[in-house]
Design a protein around this motif. Sequence first.
Motif, PDB file in Angstrom:
ATOM      1  N   TYR A  89      52.577  36.819  69.570  1.00 43.83           N
ATOM      2  CA  TYR A  89      52.102  38.129  69.124  1.00 43.83           C
ATOM      3  C   TYR A  89      50.808  37.915  68.363  1.00 43.83           C
ATOM      4  O   TYR A  89      50.642  36.914  67.658  1.00 43.83           O
ATOM      5  N   CYS A 126      52.263  37.394  75.905  1.00 36.58           N
ATOM      6  CA  CYS A 126      51.520  37.721  74.684  1.00 36.58           C
ATOM      7  C   CYS A 126      51.491  39.231  74.489  1.00 36.58           C
ATOM      8  O   CYS A 126      51.462  39.995  75.457  1.00 36.58           O
ATOM      9  N   ARG A 138      58.958  32.269  68.875  1.00 39.46           N
ATOM     10  CA  ARG A 138      57.984  33.352  68.738  1.00 39.46           C
ATOM     11  C   ARG A 138      56.986  33.037  67.635  1.00 39.46           C
ATOM     12  O   ARG A 138      57.364  32.662  66.525  1.00 39.46           O
ATOM     13  N   CYS A 154      47.703  40.278  66.121  1.00 37.08           N
ATOM     14  CA  CYS A 154      47.260  41.591  65.662  1.00 37.08           C
ATOM     15  C   CYS A 154      45.979  41.456  64.856  1.00 37.08           C
ATOM     16  O   CYS A 154      45.669  40.381  64.326  1.00 37.08           O
ATOM     17  N   LEU A 173      53.512  34.608  65.606  1.00 36.43           N
ATOM     18  CA  LEU A 173      52.650  35.765  65.304  1.00 36.43           C
ATOM     19  C   LEU A 173      51.403  35.274  64.601  1.00 36.43           C
ATOM     20  O   LEU A 173      51.484  34.569  63.589  1.00 36.43           O
TER      21      LEU A 173
END
Length: 392
Positions: free
Chosen positions: A208, A231, A181, A210, A183
């Motif tokens: 991920y 995603c 994973r 943001c 981010l």
Amino acid sequence: MAASSPEGVPETQDGKRRQFGNRFLSDPARVFHYNAWDNVEWSEEQAAAAERKVQENSSQRVCPEKQVDYEVNAHKYWNDFYKIHENGFFKDRHWLFTEFPELAPNHDHLTDLPLERQKSEVSKCGSSQDGPGLITEQHGCSCTSQGCETQLPLVEETVIQKLGHLEMCADEFPGSSATYRILEVGCGVGNTVFPILQTNNDPNLFVYCCDFSATAVELVRTNPEYDPSRCFAFIHDLCNEDQSYPVPDHSLDVIVLIFVLSAIVPDKMQKAINRLSRLLKPGGMMLLRDYGRYDMAQLRFKKGQCLSGNFYVRGDGTRVYFFTQDELHALFTAAGLEKVQNLVDRRLQVNRGKQLTMYRVWIQCKYSKPLLPSACGKVSTPHTGHHVLGLL
């Protein structure tokens, strides 16, 4: 921001982009022969001139009322930025896979992982705090390298036994079935995320991303390349301690911060890094590339744009900080991470058409979360552990 083939860096014969630091300017008369020169040494006079320029443009600060506005309405300024530029401002950062092979875990760079034990940093000689040159040093424990190597499988096996419960104990969350994973914090319109998804076809990888800007996140979600099965894009304020991430602690293999930490108030940086550090699996890696002290962008600011020491506001209301290596090292180590890489990329960019030279200064870091105490009596973070942990 970097382009897909940034600064005219040459490719190797097999078509792969080289890491920075491979083109050196030995003859000043040839400065306009290429678009960029790597690892450019600054003279004492040049460093002193940069310091004088910073003192000059920092002498007049933004008034307190405006400073409050830039903080309270930061989301508005970034939303406006992305509404204006949408997805046409930055190019995809395919160079990241050369500098950060951790973003393509199943590609050929895995064969190069032992080389990642070399911890690179810039020597701290000369008048500049960042130092003028790039040196590569190998750091290891006091026992022989062969002895340490033989201990790695045992360490990995112990880690698997002790951490294997993480997936089972965690509630269901986006990407919970993935084994690797990533981010990205401050994803913008996806110039890092989409190259990662395009480069990796492993169904066990989940990304991920943001951003503070709702407009940026919406641009990511509406991109034809966005695949919710691989995603998850979400709005997140890096500085909001009450806002949780959609993943549990100890669940991420890699966290990426590309020109994002510099956009927040310096006083809030440490808590932001602390929270991110908790999300990493033991053996996980935090990757950063950001603005360095005396970068051309810092020297170009005018009086009245300085918010605090080395922290400025641009004309569009977005803000930027210019780091030293020591500042970033202090942030990461205070969050319990260990240095793998902390180096300065001093680059001379050239506009051959206008006969202009531009000195850029960026800092690139890799910091890892410790695994377990090693047989050498020190906390060890073997890089093969990233991929073993990814199988949990």
